[in-house]
Design an enzyme around this catalytic site. Structure first.
Site, PDB file in Angstrom:
ATOM      1  N   ASP A  94       0.848  -1.192   0.000  1.00  0.00           N
ATOM      2  CA  ASP A  94       0.000   0.000   0.000  1.00  0.00           C
ATOM      3  C   ASP A  94       0.883   1.242   0.000  1.00  0.00           C
ATOM      4  OD1 ASP A  94      -2.315   1.435  -0.032  1.00  0.00           O
ATOM      5  OD2 ASP A  94      -2.739   1.221   2.104  1.00  0.00           O
ATOM      6  N   HIS A  96      -3.857  13.849   1.186  1.00  0.00           N
ATOM      7  CA  HIS A  96      -4.063  12.881   2.273  1.00  0.00           C
ATOM      8  C   HIS A  96      -2.850  12.840   3.201  1.00  0.00           C
ATOM      9  CE1 HIS A  96      -5.295   9.289   4.426  1.00  0.00           C
ATOM     10  NE2 HIS A  96      -4.132   8.725   4.136  1.00  0.00           N
ATOM     11  N   GLU A 106     -10.425   3.750   3.937  1.00  0.00           N
ATOM     12  CA  GLU A 106      -9.574   4.516   3.025  1.00  0.00           C
ATOM     13  C   GLU A 106      -9.962   4.115   1.600  1.00  0.00           C
ATOM     14  OE1 GLU A 106      -5.429   3.992   4.258  1.00  0.00           O
ATOM     15  OE2 GLU A 106      -5.701   5.666   5.665  1.00  0.00           O
ATOM     16  N   GLU A 119      -9.270   3.768  -2.135  1.00  0.00           N
ATOM     17  CA  GLU A 119      -8.016   3.659  -2.885  1.00  0.00           C
ATOM     18  C   GLU A 119      -8.248   2.946  -4.218  1.00  0.00           C
ATOM     19  OE1 GLU A 119      -4.706   2.193  -0.667  1.00  0.00           O
ATOM     20  OE2 GLU A 119      -5.397   3.049   1.240  1.00  0.00           O
ATOM     21  N   ASP A 151      -9.187   0.183   2.265  1.00  0.00           N
ATOM     22  CA  ASP A 151      -8.171  -0.186   3.250  1.00  0.00           C
ATOM     23  C   ASP A 151      -8.693   0.192   4.638  1.00  0.00           C
ATOM     24  OD1 ASP A 151      -5.805  -0.736   4.597  1.00  0.00           O
ATOM     25  OD2 ASP A 151      -4.898   1.186   4.077  1.00  0.00           O
ATOM     26  N   ARG A 202      -7.845   3.594  13.579  1.00  0.00           N
ATOM     27  CA  ARG A 202      -6.951   4.742  13.820  1.00  0.00           C
ATOM     28  C   ARG A 202      -6.323   4.724  15.205  1.00  0.00           C
ATOM     29  NH1 ARG A 202      -5.877   5.872   8.763  1.00  0.00           N
ATOM     30  NH2 ARG A 202      -7.734   6.488   7.588  1.00  0.00           N
ATOM     31  N   GLN A 240      -3.626   2.116  15.131  1.00  0.00           N
ATOM     32  CA  GLN A 240      -2.579   2.628  14.231  1.00  0.00           C
ATOM     33  C   GLN A 240      -1.723   3.701  14.917  1.00  0.00           C
ATOM     34  OE1 GLN A 240      -4.204   4.500  10.720  1.00  0.00           O
ATOM     35  NE2 GLN A 240      -2.217   5.030   9.874  1.00  0.00           N
ATOM     36  N   LYS A 253      -4.216  -2.104  10.307  1.00  0.00           N
ATOM     37  CA  LYS A 253      -4.584  -2.175   8.889  1.00  0.00           C
ATOM     38  C   LYS A 253      -4.817  -3.617   8.416  1.00  0.00           C
ATOM     39  CE  LYS A 253      -3.417   2.171   7.564  1.00  0.00           C
ATOM     40  NZ  LYS A 253      -4.233   3.053   6.730  1.00  0.00           N
ATOM     41  N   THR A 291      -8.831  -5.947   4.178  1.00  0.00           N
ATOM     42  CA  THR A 291      -8.731  -4.996   3.076  1.00  0.00           C
ATOM     43  C   THR A 291      -9.690  -5.499   1.998  1.00  0.00           C
ATOM     44  OG1 THR A 291      -6.375  -4.689   3.575  1.00  0.00           O
ATOM     45  CG2 THR A 291      -7.161  -3.872   1.448  1.00  0.00           C
ATOM     46  N   GLU A 318     -10.254  12.316   7.930  1.00  0.00           N
ATOM     47  CA  GLU A 318     -10.094  13.613   7.258  1.00  0.00           C
ATOM     48  C   GLU A 318     -11.436  14.331   7.121  1.00  0.00           C
ATOM     49  OE1 GLU A 318      -7.104  13.370   3.738  1.00  0.00           O
ATOM     50  OE2 GLU A 318      -7.887  11.374   4.107  1.00  0.00           O
TER      51      GLU A 318
HETATM   52 CA    CA Z   1      -4.020   2.904   2.937  1.00  0.00          CA
END
Ligand code: CA
Length: 367
Positions: free
Chosen positions: A99, A106, A167, A169, A199, A203, A206, A219, A223, A322
């Protein structure tokens, strides 16, 4: 037409108790390639054997399918199966999963939130596409429920993640491998096509674990990818975003591999974001060059993802952290509820299109 002759994404399907096999989506049907092309490479439950044949075979097969669907009366109802009669599976066997972190917006947003006292971008960010190796074995197909992960959220604190996020992607699927010590050749000779990626990210896990080696258990629990792999040939290309400083020679762009793809993220049916892929800083040919510059080999079925797609506008951010600016401004849903992070029962769907070409969707519900 979203699913016309210029799209034709590949997937793996089964009907009833039949074994999974490869097909191509055409309108609201799937063309059974084993039956219509009489080629056993499509009879396996994965795209990998076909992808391993290489880019000449991909081009020839796509042209053959287009000709058959357009002109050939031998394509019968028996070969075109309504989508509502089939189950879609993970379309390829995921070899390795990498990834990246290619969106300037971002990376800047997360830098500000995770390291408020420092410059948002680390000094390396504009010099190389930052990435990490993810967990291939937990890549799942769209529709698979996502179990809220447990983990450490701080010193001595253990439990279910309270900050479960997404996420949005774009993923790139490798067809043609390279030998150990060999750098990848041209992008279109190695990359078979693209898939949508969510993904899922915890948080709180993480933020506690990522120093100094990067993402790990926050993570790796799941996925999700879309059931369709859209061939590169179907995607409109645009020039990549301007880069400053000029990248090193091995990262120099030799062709336009910017992709004009519009994403849409929905949470429980409400659109919460529309991230544009065209603004990504690092292009996928640069990701591939970087991934192999040290001599690491590629395998058929390798998946590398772009990192979260976020645009410059508030409504273009590809993750909840975000969109809610670090959990301080909740999203208001049409149901009257608000969300900062995901609650159990929430469904997130990421869809995308490139002009008339639909890339389908990747969806998942938290349990
Ligand atoms: Ca990612």
């Amino acid at each position: 037409m979203s699913w016309g002759l210029d799209n034709l994404p590949y997937g793996v399907f089964s009907r009833g108790g039949e074994p999974p096999r490869v097909g191509v989506r055409y309108g609201e049907h799937i063309l059974d390639l084993t039956a219509s092309l009489h080629d056993e490479v499509f009879a396996t439950g994965s795209l990998n054997p076909f992808m391993a044949r290489g880019s000449t075979a991909w081009r020839e097969t796509r042209a053959l399918i287009q000709t058959k669907l357009r002109d050939d009366r031998s394509v019968t109802q028996e070969h075109l199966i309504p989508l509502d009669q089939v189950r879609l599976h993970l379309p390829f066997e995921v070899a390795d999963y990498v990834d990246f972190y290619c969106s300037l917006e971002h990376a800047s947003n997360l830098g500000r939130m995770f390291r408020p006292d420092e410059e948002p971008l680390k000094p390396n960010w504009r010099h190389l596409p930052v990435g990490y190796h993810g967990r291939a074995g937990t890549v799942v197909v769209s529709g698979t429920p996502v179990t809220r992960p447990h983990g450490q959220r701080g010193a001595g604190v253990f439990g279910p993640s309270a900050k479960l996020d997404i996420e949005a992607e774009l993923g790139f699927v490798i067809g043609t491998p390279t030998a150990l010590g060999e750098r990848a050749g041209s992008f279109e000779d190695h990359v078979f096509g693209v898939t949508l990626v969510n993904d899922w990210s915890a948080r709180d896990i993480q933020a506690w674990e990522y120093v100094p080696l990067g993402p790990f258990l926050g993570k790796s629990f799941a996925t999700s990818v879309s059931p369709w792999v859209t061939p590169l040939a179907a995607l409109p290309r645009v020039p990549g975003r301007e880069q400053d400083p000029e990248p090193l020679d091995y990262l120099r762009r030799s062709a336009d591999w910017g992709l004009d793809i519009e994403f849409e993220v929905t949470l429980n049916g409400d659109v919460v974001s529309r991230p544009p892929y065209s603004g990504m800083y690092w292009t996928p040919d640069q990701m591939l060059a970087h991934l192999t510059v040290n001599g690491a080999s590629l395998r058929t079925g390798d998946l590398f993802a772009s990192g979260t797609v976020s645009g410059a506008q508030p409504g273009q951010r590809g993750s909840l952290i975000e969109l809610t600016w670090n959990g301080t401004e909740p999203i208001k849903l049409s149901s009257g509820e608000t969300r900062t992070f995901l609650e159990n029962g929430d469904t997130v769907t990421i869809s995308a299109r490139a002009g008339d070409i639909s890339l389908g969707e990747v969806t998942g519900t938290v349990q």
